[in-house]
Design a protein around this motif. Structure first.
Motif, PDB file in Angstrom:
ATOM      1  N   ASN A 193       9.763  -1.199  -4.118  1.00 47.79           N
ATOM      2  CA  ASN A 193       8.392  -1.495  -4.258  1.00 47.79           C
ATOM      3  C   ASN A 193       7.996  -2.869  -4.107  1.00 47.79           C
ATOM      4  O   ASN A 193       8.585  -3.611  -3.451  1.00 47.79           O
ATOM      5  CB  ASN A 193       8.132  -1.040  -5.805  1.00 47.79           C
ATOM      6  CG  ASN A 193       8.518  -2.026  -6.795  1.00 47.79           C
ATOM      7  OD1 ASN A 193       9.221  -3.234  -6.512  1.00 47.79           O
ATOM      8  ND2 ASN A 193       8.272  -1.910  -7.982  1.00 47.79           N
ATOM      9  N   SER A 194       6.727  -3.057  -4.269  1.00 46.77           N
ATOM     10  CA  SER A 194       5.939  -4.386  -4.003  1.00 46.77           C
ATOM     11  C   SER A 194       6.731  -5.405  -4.645  1.00 46.77           C
ATOM     12  O   SER A 194       6.556  -6.352  -4.019  1.00 46.77           O
ATOM     13  CB  SER A 194       4.387  -4.356  -4.691  1.00 46.77           C
ATOM     14  OG  SER A 194       3.749  -3.484  -3.625  1.00 46.77           O
ATOM     15  N   GLU A 195       7.259  -5.261  -5.708  1.00 47.58           N
ATOM     16  CA  GLU A 195       8.000  -6.466  -6.461  1.00 47.58           C
ATOM     17  C   GLU A 195       9.303  -6.398  -6.032  1.00 47.58           C
ATOM     18  O   GLU A 195      10.206  -7.202  -6.890  1.00 47.58           O
ATOM     19  CB  GLU A 195       7.835  -6.266  -8.166  1.00 47.58           C
ATOM     20  CG  GLU A 195       8.182  -4.855  -8.439  1.00 47.58           C
ATOM     21  CD  GLU A 195       8.268  -4.872 -10.228  1.00 47.58           C
ATOM     22  OE1 GLU A 195       8.059  -5.635 -10.777  1.00 47.58           O
ATOM     23  OE2 GLU A 195       8.726  -3.710 -10.410  1.00 47.58           O
ATOM     24  N   ARG A 196       9.895  -6.015  -4.820  1.00 47.95           N
ATOM     25  CA  ARG A 196      10.960  -6.263  -4.627  1.00 47.95           C
ATOM     26  C   ARG A 196      12.278  -5.402  -5.389  1.00 47.95           C
ATOM     27  O   ARG A 196      13.258  -5.627  -5.303  1.00 47.95           O
ATOM     28  CB  ARG A 196      11.789  -7.504  -4.444  1.00 47.95           C
ATOM     29  CG  ARG A 196      10.648  -8.727  -3.502  1.00 47.95           C
ATOM     30  CD  ARG A 196      11.199 -10.175  -3.675  1.00 47.95           C
ATOM     31  NE  ARG A 196      10.205 -10.543  -5.043  1.00 47.95           N
ATOM     32  CZ  ARG A 196      10.801 -10.735  -6.137  1.00 47.95           C
ATOM     33  NH1 ARG A 196      12.047 -10.354  -6.328  1.00 47.95           N
ATOM     34  NH2 ARG A 196      10.099 -11.325  -7.250  1.00 47.95           N
ATOM     35  N   ARG A 197      11.598  -4.315  -5.815  1.00 49.52           N
ATOM     36  CA  ARG A 197      12.795  -3.577  -6.790  1.00 49.52           C
ATOM     37  C   ARG A 197      13.159  -2.456  -6.079  1.00 49.52           C
ATOM     38  O   ARG A 197      12.239  -1.539  -5.794  1.00 49.52           O
ATOM     39  CB  ARG A 197      11.851  -3.186  -8.102  1.00 49.52           C
ATOM     40  CG  ARG A 197      12.983  -2.576  -9.071  1.00 49.52           C
ATOM     41  CD  ARG A 197      12.054  -2.174 -10.265  1.00 49.52           C
ATOM     42  NE  ARG A 197      11.443  -3.164 -11.069  1.00 49.52           N
ATOM     43  CZ  ARG A 197      12.016  -4.084 -12.093  1.00 49.52           C
ATOM     44  NH1 ARG A 197      13.309  -3.793 -12.184  1.00 49.52           N
ATOM     45  NH2 ARG A 197      11.232  -5.070 -12.739  1.00 49.52           N
ATOM     46  N   GLY A 200       0.703  -1.295  -0.140  1.00 51.92           N
ATOM     47  CA  GLY A 200       0.080   0.101   0.049  1.00 51.92           C
ATOM     48  C   GLY A 200       0.711   1.209   0.071  1.00 51.92           C
ATOM     49  O   GLY A 200       0.378   2.174  -0.531  1.00 51.92           O
ATOM     50  N   GLN A 201       2.141   1.187   0.783  1.00 50.91           N
ATOM     51  CA  GLN A 201       2.698   2.352   0.527  1.00 50.91           C
ATOM     52  C   GLN A 201       4.154   2.059  -0.336  1.00 50.91           C
ATOM     53  O   GLN A 201       4.574   1.233  -0.614  1.00 50.91           O
ATOM     54  CB  GLN A 201       3.117   2.997   2.069  1.00 50.91           C
ATOM     55  CG  GLN A 201       2.165   3.657   2.851  1.00 50.91           C
ATOM     56  CD  GLN A 201       1.006   2.764   3.374  1.00 50.91           C
ATOM     57  OE1 GLN A 201       0.195   2.780   2.901  1.00 50.91           O
ATOM     58  NE2 GLN A 201       1.523   2.187   4.428  1.00 50.91           N
ATOM     59  N   ASN A 202       4.599   3.527  -0.582  1.00 48.04           N
ATOM     60  CA  ASN A 202       5.763   3.423  -1.474  1.00 48.04           C
ATOM     61  C   ASN A 202       6.825   2.558  -1.235  1.00 48.04           C
ATOM     62  O   ASN A 202       7.734   1.946  -1.783  1.00 48.04           O
ATOM     63  CB  ASN A 202       6.321   4.780  -1.430  1.00 48.04           C
ATOM     64  CG  ASN A 202       6.180   5.581  -0.305  1.00 48.04           C
ATOM     65  OD1 ASN A 202       5.568   5.457   0.726  1.00 48.04           O
ATOM     66  ND2 ASN A 202       7.385   6.437  -0.316  1.00 48.04           N
ATOM     67  N   ASN A 203       6.901   2.463   0.142  1.00 49.46           N
ATOM     68  CA  ASN A 203       8.101   1.636   0.719  1.00 49.46           C
ATOM     69  C   ASN A 203       7.747   0.722   1.828  1.00 49.46           C
ATOM     70  O   ASN A 203       8.716   0.562   2.712  1.00 49.46           O
ATOM     71  CB  ASN A 203       9.221   2.770   1.316  1.00 49.46           C
ATOM     72  CG  ASN A 203      10.714   1.952   1.376  1.00 49.46           C
ATOM     73  OD1 ASN A 203      11.064   1.251   0.522  1.00 49.46           O
ATOM     74  ND2 ASN A 203      11.495   2.743   2.457  1.00 49.46           N
ATOM     75  N   VAL A 204       6.565   0.120   1.907  1.00 48.83           N
ATOM     76  CA  VAL A 204       6.339  -0.785   2.895  1.00 48.83           C
ATOM     77  C   VAL A 204       7.411  -1.992   2.815  1.00 48.83           C
ATOM     78  O   VAL A 204       7.989  -2.300   3.754  1.00 48.83           O
ATOM     79  CB  VAL A 204       4.933  -1.472   2.709  1.00 48.83           C
ATOM     80  CG1 VAL A 204       4.581  -2.434   3.864  1.00 48.83           C
ATOM     81  CG2 VAL A 204       3.834  -0.522   2.581  1.00 48.83           C
ATOM     82  N   GLN A 205       7.421  -2.227   1.351  1.00 47.55           N
ATOM     83  CA  GLN A 205       8.636  -3.418   1.359  1.00 47.55           C
ATOM     84  C   GLN A 205       9.844  -3.296   1.807  1.00 47.55           C
ATOM     85  O   GLN A 205      10.624  -3.989   2.570  1.00 47.55           O
ATOM     86  CB  GLN A 205       8.501  -3.790   0.043  1.00 47.55           C
ATOM     87  CG  GLN A 205       9.249  -5.021  -0.430  1.00 47.55           C
ATOM     88  CD  GLN A 205       8.569  -6.273   0.213  1.00 47.55           C
ATOM     89  OE1 GLN A 205       7.320  -6.312   0.006  1.00 47.55           O
ATOM     90  NE2 GLN A 205       9.289  -7.131   0.823  1.00 47.55           N
ATOM     91  N   GLY A 206      10.086  -1.917   1.579  1.00 51.41           N
ATOM     92  CA  GLY A 206      11.744  -1.371   1.871  1.00 51.41           C
ATOM     93  C   GLY A 206      11.820  -1.350   3.139  1.00 51.41           C
ATOM     94  O   GLY A 206      12.876  -1.794   3.961  1.00 51.41           O
ATOM     95  N   ALA A 207      10.766  -0.795   4.072  1.00 53.15           N
ATOM     96  CA  ALA A 207      10.707  -0.735   5.537  1.00 53.15           C
ATOM     97  C   ALA A 207      10.792  -1.835   6.284  1.00 53.15           C
ATOM     98  O   ALA A 207      11.684  -2.125   7.170  1.00 53.15           O
ATOM     99  CB  ALA A 207       9.452   0.013   6.052  1.00 53.15           C
ATOM    100  N   ASN A 208      10.172  -2.913   5.700  1.00 53.36           N
ATOM    101  CA  ASN A 208      10.357  -4.119   6.338  1.00 53.36           C
ATOM    102  C   ASN A 208      11.636  -4.780   6.037  1.00 53.36           C
ATOM    103  O   ASN A 208      12.141  -5.704   6.892  1.00 53.36           O
ATOM    104  CB  ASN A 208       9.261  -5.309   5.615  1.00 53.36           C
ATOM    105  CG  ASN A 208       7.890  -5.209   6.225  1.00 53.36           C
ATOM    106  OD1 ASN A 208       7.778  -4.976   7.521  1.00 53.36           O
ATOM    107  ND2 ASN A 208       6.710  -5.122   5.399  1.00 53.36           N
TER     108      ASN A 208
END
Lengths: 380, 568, 516
Positions: free
Chosen positions: B311-315, B190-198
């Motif tokens: 991003n969501s696709e781990r990029r 949902g957020q620009n960097n949810v993936q990155g923060a995790n």
């Protein structure tokens, strides 16, 4: 299996190569590609206006016509698939004459921008005028009577100048085929054809999602951003600085180019417009949504916090220096730490901030304060 | 995310956004993709134009349902029944990928036994989805090689959110739709960097790269790297932190989040906020949480700083500074660095030295294999890299689990249906769900400050089915009060068949009608993620002066629903 | 497929909604599921839908202009009638014509504009023709026996197509393409869902023969369609009639009911579709788009409709006259038909209007000359100056060409074409620039607007002619050669490719009138 089962798309067949003669040279072609794609792969510069690799070919602008042996007429290279043994000519006198006259007609149907003190394309680069220069189209033909007049639309973002429109229909096809919104359509007929919403209502009252893709695909600036226009900056040309970055809204990670006026805002700089990178180069494939393209007013909003604030005794907030604010923060957090222990502290970091910032927050929580009570805000 | 890590060994989209347009079946569940992830929705619709089959499971009729071959309009909170029934059909009709199950998974037998009890006919009674549609969807999904699952918070924001994820993962594992293009299991962030923060370790159980804090080997490595002793017990989840606020939690640092607006059951949270002894926030605008803050530090927005978002696709992609922050505002990394060093000084620890975000990233990558090959330099050169990327020569990974599940064996998890914690009852007869709209973003601190978006969608609203509206004498645009056991808010009624009868839906963006005053804060048993998607509510019409009525702009939103244009 | 049919319902739904009145697009969108902007795009394309508030539309075709259409328009406006000009109504033989609602009123005067319009038909000839030497025989009694169909069924598809091939039957809509070639092509497609489409969108200025066939011999049309459908393996036949053909529509609809009730053509289903006012839909691919409920914009070719036609399926599209020849070819044989003509196979329906004594539809051997045709039509009115042999698209020829055979090849040899064989005769009272302007205006209004050479070129030529008329100097027409060349080279369809011909042929044969 029940007959209700959805259709299966067959796996692509392996690609046998085709042989095509392109401007006298024998080249390998891929089944399914168009003559335009083949020619572009081989460094030919075929002019196009209505072509967009994301869209089904329209063949409407007629700028990409080439000769194919066996065909009496010139044929649109963007819409014609390659075939084995095809003999294609992309440049000769006939094609050159066609390009010159076609572009001369387009120009005759455009307003006299110079007389109006405007740049063709406005803030965008005008592909049409650049192409007319490139093919050497005559520019002294009589201008035609202006037919298509503008309409007011109270939407905040998209401005349409019908008189600059060449009806390539990239915008309407983009709206239908890519955005799948179909808010706009070719309307009317003949010389009076234009781009319109149903009942000519504002885009705000249509199914439009205000993605601004119509602006991005427009080759002439007929579809353009409203804000530079209302700010009196139509005709403003290329910005000094273009910064490629990642959108700060959802998790798709669209790449976008911020066009920046560095001298504005007392030297802080100002984002003038946001443009999607070329189709096929990034994850977003040349697309942006309404927020990505337009929702950056907040950057310069007067409500921005510009100085640290400290809660005073009376409960009000007062401005403070960074040193003072940091000292107060250290005192506050360390006070809790001393009174209740490290695990009485909680650190909420942000899925909105960068990876480096999140890294520092968790490292701070763990290494400096000694707690694993750290979580980013969008924990799922 | 926890469910994904448990099942597959990695918590991210297994596949890439660019593969969506080539998918043959797209199973979208609990995701109003058009409004929350517009660009991904575009790709899905491109797939449909190409001939792909789209199956949407959602309690609401959303824009995507008008592109769908079938819309499974399930009752909120009954996802487990739906997913288990689909698994039932796949097992019963022999559509499983036995080779994949044998080679790559464990725990299938328990799932098969469990789902045997979840017949489509029984599922119809609970979910409201016709048994034939369940069968059709299960067959379409199972028999198509390029079949991908896409979901968002409609799956996870439940007290049984992790069960939902397991239910989906079971479908993926039993059909072997994993480790190949245009397939897999894809949570859309949902957020620009949810993936990155995790990824960066901003979670109470993981260091960067999903390395557990309670793994002694990992902790030892980080102690060596960071030069300090580190806590070995997992910390508190966000939802627990919020519940412990003012109780065991007495001091808080919040960066870039309006917890008071965004967290559930916000009224109760506000009371507990008063129990904090100290609160510091780092923000770009004053928000609701700022009312409780002792210190407010001015941050920089995305255009004013350098770094990366994932991003969501781990990029991993670059964020680049384009303009200067206003006044004395600082990039958040600079502020955190300054704060950490001020504390370090006081505690006699070695101060940190970084000459910029690139150095910070390099330190993170050094200790996390998944990102070891990624650097700012490489991202600048190559334009974005998808982890895992384990060495400077590694090209990045378009889709996960190729040639074998990362975890070793994909783990099946048998799940049983548990109802949501708060169900409709005579006093609160409607089921409230919350969500997003295209035109605003989260707390709308950014979007409602623009000249444009506020015009497109100016007021808070609540979707209600025509039959439910009629029973309450509510008409389109009427002012209504939405009330739950936790609070009440006033907003406009949007009478629409988009919601099921007996259900209402509200966007979460509007400070003057805070949906989160209404939501429950009960969390998922594993992740503690709150059940934003189901609580019991009632709606009543509020009398108003004609002048107020006249000021109502009359439009809510124009993401055309299925009622407007289904032929594309 | 259901979605396709819902989109196809858009034009009818808009007509029922009273045309493109405010809110109609939204209502039709809700009814059909087609996005409202697309509904708007369709409605605004077709003038009968786009301007529903007009009471009377005065035909501005050349023959009607020769008969005083402008004066009629002025008079009607003076009398307070809501009216405007409209492109050719296919009633050139009863000029001036006016469209009232969807019914064409012939021989209109300002006085009769309010009167009821009874059913009517045109003059046919030639007098005393031998019915055994006529393929269509407009004067003959309709034949509801189904004899030709029964014979075709007995012969089998291959033999029927062979007969068509031997007959040499060429498309009568304008292009003159061999019919058998199309039949074979459709029959040879792997896709077994195939369609037959009847093109009754007659709108080429000077042409009204299809109207006459529908009015007088709907039996021939339906039997021809049924034979074609069986021969190519189609079950569904779509009849596209221009919307202004209220009277022919009724005749054909009655005929469909009649053959249906009699069970004459089992396994063949006829569907009727009303055009909504757009000349371009006479172009077969534009017609197919319109049948699908879209804007009537011609498709790029290839692929041709025989492979990729209606809803992407192999489709046989034929003009009314062409299909009406089929029963006679089957009954009497290919050689009989081939032998009917003078310079080409078959008889041909020639329409003649303008300055002749008895304008009408004449079935004569293919290859008669203007002189022979006009003799059959009672002679010239005044002194022959110029004529347009095959509709506006054929340009003009001078009086000196009056003995040239009116066939596909002879006319092509002289830079013109037989087209639809809509012959318009101009006497020496006619100024060529004026006559050319009528034709150029027609193309400008009727261009679909899709491609620039046609959309811009038609207007550019008309504006150039206007400049020349206002101030006759060579400079005004300096770009005509280039623009005409480009329209012919660069346009997508035949409209744009031929639209320059009225001007360029007139400049060629009557240079002195263009300051050359």
């Amino acid at each position: 299996m029940s007959s209700q089962n959805p259709k299966r798309v067959p796996e692509e067949a392996s690609d046998p190569s085709l042989s095509v003669t392109l401007d006298g040279e024998t080249v390998d072609a891929r089944p399914g590609e168009t003559i335009l794609e083949l020619a572009e792969r081989h460094g030919k510069d075929i002019p196009t206006l209505c072509h967009d690799p994301r869209l089904a070919p329209a063949g409407a602008c007629r700028s990409c016509l080439v000769e194919v042996e066996g065909s009496r007429r010139l044929i649109p290279s963007c819409a014609t698939p390659v075939a084995d043994g095809q003999v294609v000519t992309t440049a000769n006198d006939r094609i050159a004459r066609h390009q010159k006259v076609l572009l001369a007609l387009y120009l005759a149907d455009q307003p006299d921008f110079a007389a109006r003190g405007e740049t063709p394309g406005g803030a965008q680069a005008c592909e049409l005028h650049a192409m007319a220069d490139a093919v050497g189209a005559p520019t002294d033909w009589p201008k035609m009577e202006p037919l298509r007049v503008g309409r007011e639309d109270r939407n905040p973002y998209v401005q349409f100048f019908p008189e600059a429109c060449i009806l390539c229909a990239r915008c309407t096809r983009y709206c239908a085929e890519i955005e799948s919104v179909s808010a706009i359509s070719l309307a009317g007929r003949g010389a009076e054809t234009t781009i319109a919403t149903a009942d000519d209502v504002s885009l705000l009252d249509s199914s439009c999602e205000l993605c601004g893709g119509c602006i991005d695909v427009c080759p002439t600036g007929a579809m353009t951003e409203k804000m530079p226009v209302t700010a009196g900056r139509r005709g403003h040309v290329e910005p000094e600085k273009v910064v490629r970055t990642t959108c700060n809204y959802c998790g798709v990670g669209c790449q976008m180019d911020l066009h920046v006026e560095p001298a504005a805002n007392d030297g802080r700089g100002r984002i003038e417009r946001v443009v999607s990178p070329e189709a096929g180069t990034t994850t977003n494939d040349g697309n942006l949504c309404v927020k990505g393209r337009f929702a950056y007013d907040f950057v310069d909003h007067e409500d921005r916090l510009t100085t640290p604030l400290i809660r005073a005794e009376d409960g009000s907030l007062r401005e403070a220096s960074w040193d003072e604010a940091l000292a107060r923060t250290v005192e506050g957090l360390m006070g809790v730490h001393e009174r209740h222990g490290a695990d009485a502290l909680a650190f909420v970091s942000s899925s909105r901030c960068t990876m480096e910032e999140n890294y520092l927050v968790q490292k701070m929580a763990r290494a400096v304060f000694g707690t694993n009570n750290v979580h980013q805000c969008a924990a799922t | 995310m926890a469910g994904l890590v448990t099942t597959f060994g990695a918590g991210a989209m297994t596949n890439s956004i660019g593969e969506i347009r080539d998918a043959d079946v797209l199973f979208v569940i609990g995701s109003n993709t058009t409004e929350a992830h517009p660009i991904i929705a575009m790709e899905m619709k491109r797939a449909v134009h190409r001939g792909a089959t789209l199956i949407v499971a959602d309690p609401r009729s959303i824009n995507l349902t008008s592109f769908a071959s079938r819309h499974l309009k399930l009752r909120p909170g009954t996802d487990v029944w739906l997913l288990n029934a689909m698994a039932h059909v796949i097992c019963a009709e022999g559509l499983v990928d036995a080779d994949f199950i044998e080679t790559n998974t464990e725990g299938f037998d328990a799932v098969r036994e469990t789902v045997a009890r979840y017949t489509p006919e029984e599922a119809e009674k609970v979910t409201g989805v016709p048994a034939d549609d369940i069968r059709w969807a299960a067959r379409a999904y199972a028999t198509t090689p390029k079949a991908g699952i896409y979901y968002t918070l409609g799956i996870t924001e439940h007290t049984h959110g992790t069960d939902n994820v397991y239910g989906l993962a079971n479908l993926v594992l039993m059909t072997g739709h994993l480790g190949k293009p245009s397939a897999g299991m894809n949570p859309l962030r949902g957020q620009n960097n949810v993936q990155g923060a995790n990824d960066a370790g901003a979670t109470p159980i993981f260091y960067p790269g999903y390395q557990r804090v309670d793994d002694p080997e990992v902790a030892a490595r980080y102690e060596k790297s960071w030069g300090v002793p580190l806590p070995r017990e997992p910390g508190l989840n966000l939802n627990v932190m919020m519940k412990e606020t003012g109780r065991s939690i007495r001091g808080m640092f919040v960066m870039g989040e309006d917890i008071v607006l965004s967290e559930p059951n916000a009224g109760a949270l506000e009371e507990r906020m008063n129990g904090l002894e100290f609160l510091v926030i780092q923000e770009i605008f004053l928000n609701e949480t700022a009312r409780f803050a002792d210190v407010i530090l001015p941050g920089a927005c995305f255009a004013e700083k350098d770094g990366v978002f994932t991003n969501s696709e781990r990029r991993v992609q670059r964020v680049r500074k384009a303009v200067e922050p206003p006044g004395q505002a600082k990039a958040d990394w600079e502020a955190v660095l300054a704060l950490a060093n001020a504390v370090a000084e006081k505690r006699g620890l070695t101060p940190w030295r970084y000459d910029g975000p690139a150095a910070i990233y390099a330190e993170m990558a050094k200790d996390a294999d998944k990102f070891a090959g990624i650097s700012h330099d490489r991202v600048d050169r190559e334009g974005g890299l998808q982890w895992p990327c384990t060495s400077p020569e590694h090209p990045g990974t378009r889709f996960l689990h190729e040639g074998g599940v990362l975890r070793g064996k994909g783990l099946f998890t048998a799940i049983e249906y548990r109802p949501s914690v708060e169900l409709a009852d005579p006093e609160y007869p409607l089921v409230l769900s919350t969500g997003r709209t295209l035109y605003h973003y989260n707390a709308a601190t950014q979007t409602r400050r623009g000249v444009g978006l506020a015009e497109k969608q100016p007021v808070a609203f609540c979707e209600i089915h025509p039959a439910d509206a009629r029973a309450r004498s509510i008409e389109q645009g009427d002012l209504v009060e939405v009330e739950t056991r936790r609070g009440k808010v006033a907003c406009r009624a949007m009478v629409s068949r988009q919601v099921r009868r007996g259900c209402i839906w509200m966007p979460l963006h509007f400070a003057e009608a805070r949906a989160n005053l209404l939501t429950v804060d009960d969390g998922d048993i594993v992740t503690q993620t709150a059940e934003y998607k189901v609580c019991a509510a009632k709606v009543t019409r509020v009398a108003e002066q004609p002048a107020e009525r006249d000021a109502f702009p009359g439009s809510f939103y124009a993401v055309a629903g299925p009622e407007q244009g289904t032929i594309h | 497929m259901p979605d396709d049919h819902r989109r196809a319902a858009v034009p009818d739904a808009l007509e029922r909604a009273g045309g493109l009145v405010p809110g109609a697009a939204r209502a039709v969108s809700a009814e059909t599921g087609v996005p409202e902007a697309h509904v708007w795009g369709v409605g605004s394309f077709f003038h009968l839908l786009a301007r529903p508030d007009v009471d009377a539309r005065v035909c501005t075709g050349l023959s009607c202009q020769l008969a005083g259409a402008d004066a009629l328009l002025d008079a009607a406006r003076g009398a307070g009638v809501s009216c405007e000009g409209v492109s050719c109504l296919a009633a050139c033989d009863r000029a001036p014509a006016v469209l009232r609602g969807r019914r064409v009123q012939p021989d209109a005067t300002a006085e009769t504009l309010g009167a009821e319009v009874p059913d009517w038909a045109g003059t046919i000839g030639p007098d005393g023709a031998d019915p055994d030497r006529l393929a269509i025989d407009l004067a003959g009694e309709p034949d509801w026996s189904g004899t030709a169909f029964a014979k075709a069924e007995a012969m089998g598809a291959d033999a029927v197509i062979e007969a068509i091939d031997v007959s040499g039957l060429q498309g009568r809509g304008g292009a003159g393409f061999p019919a058998a070639f199309k039949w074979k092509s459709v029959r040879g497609q792997p896709d077994e869902t195939r369609y037959v489409v009847l093109n009754a969108d007659e709108g080429e200025p000077g042409t009204f023969k299809d109207r006459e066939v529908l009015l007088r011999r709907p039996d021939r049309v339906l039997e021809g369609l049924a034979i074609a459908a069986r021969a190519i393996g189609a079950r569904d036949v779509y009849c596209y009639l221009r919307g202004e053909f209220e009277i022919p529509w009724k005749k054909l609809a009655d005929a469909i009911d009649r053959v249906g009730a009699a069970g004459l053509f089992p396994d063949v289903t006829f569907h009727m579709h009303a055009g909504q006012g757009a000349y371009i839909c006479g172009e077969e691919t534009a017609l197919i788009e319109a049948l699908e409920g879209k804007r009537g914009m011609p498709r790029l070719r290839p692929p041709f409709p025989t492979e990729h036609g209606l809803w992407g399926k192999p489709t046989l599209v034929h003009n009314v006259e062409t299909i009406a020849c089929v029963p006679a070819v089957v009954t009497r044989g290919g050689p009989w038909f081939k032998d009917l003509g003078v310079t080409g196979p078959g008889t041909k329906l020639y329409c003649v209007s303008g300055h002749v004594a008895r304008p009408g539809t004449y079935e004569m051997p293919l290859g008669v000359s203007l002189e022979e045709l006009v003799t059959a039509a009672g002679g010239y009115v005044g002194m022959l100056k110029a004529f347009s042999p095959g509709g506006a698209s054929s340009g003009f020829l001078p009086a000196s060409e009056k003995h040239r055979p009116l066939d596909f090849k002879s006319l092509a040899d002289v830079g013109s074409m037989l087209g639809s064989a809509g012959v318009v005769v101009c006497n020496d009272t006619v100024a060529m620039p004026w006559a050319v302007k009528q034709q150029l205006q027609f193309f400008e209004v009727e261009s679909c607007g899709q491609c620039a050479p046609c959309r811009i070129g038609t207007r550019f030529l008309r504006e150039a002619l206007d400049r020349h008329v206002a101030d006759p100097r060579p400079a005004a027409l300096a770009q005509v050669a280039d623009v005409s060349w480009e329209m012919n080279e660069g346009s997508i369809c035949g409209l744009g490719q031929a639209a320059c011909l009225p001007l360029t042929t007139a400049m060629k044969w009557f240079p002195e009138e263009f300051g050359q």
